[in-house]
Design an enzyme around this catalytic site. Structure first.
Site, mmCIF file in Angstrom:
data_model
loop_
_atom_site.group_PDB
_atom_site.id
_atom_site.type_symbol
_atom_site.label_atom_id
_atom_site.label_comp_id
_atom_site.label_asym_id
_atom_site.label_seq_id
_atom_site.Cartn_x
_atom_site.Cartn_y
_atom_site.Cartn_z
ATOM 1 N N GLY A 152 5.972 25.442 -8.943
ATOM 2 C CA GLY A 152 6.877 26.227 -9.767
ATOM 3 C C GLY A 152 7.194 25.504 -11.059
ATOM 4 O O GLY A 152 6.871 24.326 -11.238
ATOM 5 N N VAL A 159 7.001 21.561 -11.037
ATOM 6 C CA VAL A 159 6.898 20.979 -9.700
ATOM 7 C C VAL A 159 5.501 21.262 -9.154
ATOM 8 O O VAL A 159 5.042 22.414 -9.155
ATOM 9 C CB VAL A 159 7.975 21.547 -8.759
ATOM 10 C CG1 VAL A 159 7.820 20.952 -7.355
ATOM 11 C CG2 VAL A 159 9.370 21.258 -9.307
ATOM 12 N N LYS A 210 7.897 16.436 -9.083
ATOM 13 C CA LYS A 210 8.586 17.055 -10.210
ATOM 14 C C LYS A 210 8.325 16.211 -11.454
ATOM 15 O O LYS A 210 8.692 15.042 -11.505
ATOM 16 C CB LYS A 210 10.086 17.144 -9.928
ATOM 17 C CG LYS A 210 10.888 17.834 -11.019
ATOM 18 C CD LYS A 210 12.341 17.999 -10.589
ATOM 19 C CE LYS A 210 13.157 18.764 -11.615
ATOM 20 N NZ LYS A 210 14.546 19.003 -11.145
ATOM 21 N N ASP A 227 25.899 22.699 -8.990
ATOM 22 C CA ASP A 227 24.983 23.797 -9.332
ATOM 23 C C ASP A 227 24.487 24.504 -8.077
ATOM 24 O O ASP A 227 23.283 24.742 -7.915
ATOM 25 C CB ASP A 227 23.807 23.269 -10.157
ATOM 26 C CG ASP A 227 23.091 24.369 -10.936
ATOM 27 O OD1 ASP A 227 23.684 25.465 -11.105
ATOM 28 O OD2 ASP A 227 21.958 24.145 -11.383
#
Length: 266
Positions: free
Chosen positions: A18, A25, A41, A124
């Site tokens: 993604g 990633v 990542k 978050d």
């Protein structure tokens, strides 16, 4: 962008998982252990500035400190990349069974309470930061992305001037510039619960100003009159979890999820 076979130090890229606002990633494996897949990542070239490098280091440090079954496990960090466990079940929004959703929320609540006990606020919490194991019954839900997390002692006694959280889940005190606390994560978890259970966040207005104003001033929505499975108890529990004053919310995330699990039919 890296392609299959490219290397980042000792890791070999297998494919893209993604892409976010500042990083991609990849599925990768260690060159000496092809069978052990990791999530790699990697910051994009144009995001390798001091701010993003510091955020990446913070993600590694905070998640690495909070070792918990439902918090992503870190493996290794380089100057512009992280290696961590690979979660292949997709985001929590893929769950459709209410009982499974409540189980996942309970697991994330436990993870947040554990982080809070160590003095870490995630800052978050939202569905895209909750991933699932390949087989839900094996591991369930896992909290990821501690990139904007804060220590409870950060900026103690001082207000904050920059909001990094996602607005549909942002607690009123953060919009006022106050330092996030465990109650801030609880508010975001409540917004997340509403979205997973009803299909939309509590406040859905389309402009930034209107959405922020709802968090600051609008009453918490009620659902018992418009959704057949929603109970009056669910409305009351949600109202407390999303109280404008963080001091009026539940003491722990687990208490909140336990109460809504008891209040809802499964």
């Amino acid at each position: 962008m890296l392609t299959t076979g490219d290397r980042v130090r000792d890791y070999v890229v297998d494919g893209v998982v993604g892409h976010g606002g500042s990083a991609t990633v990849y599925r990768a494996h260690h060159a000496d252990d092809p069978g052990a897949a990791v999530a790699l990542k990697v910051l994009d070239d144009h995001h390798r500035d001091n701010v993003h490098l510091a955020r990446l280091a913070r993600e590694y440090d905070f998640a690495g400190t909070c070792r918990h079954p439902h918090i992503v496990a870190m493996t290794e960090r380089g100057p512009y990349w992280l290696a961590m466990e690979l979660l292949t079940g997709g985001p929590v929004s893929g769950l459709t069974d209410r009982a499974d959703i409540l189980v996942a929320l309970g697991q994330i609540a436990a993870a947040l309470d554990f982080a809070h006990s160590l003095g870490v606020v995630h800052c978050d919490v939202k569905p895209t930061n909750i991933l699932l194991s390949e087989h839900f019954s094996d591991r369930g839900a896992v909290l990821v992305d501690f990139g904007v997390a804060r220590a409870l002692t950060d900026h103690l006694g001082r207000d904050i001037t920059h909001i990094e959280a996602s607005l549909p889940y942002t607690a009123p005190e953060v919009l006022y510039g106050r330092t996030p606390t465990a109650a801030t994560d609880l508010y975001a978890l409540a917004c997340t619960a509403v979205e997973l259970l009803t299909g939309a966040t509590p406040f859905t207005r389309s402009t930034t100003f209107a959405l922020a104003d709802d968090h600051l001033r609008s009453p918490v929505p009620t659902f018992s009159r418009r959704i057949d499975w929603a109970t009056h108890a669910f409305d009351s529990i949600l109202a407390k979890a999303m109280a404008k004053d963080p001091e009026l919310r539940y003491d722990t995330c687990t208490e909140f999820v336990t109460l809504i699990t008891r209040a809802l039919p499964v």
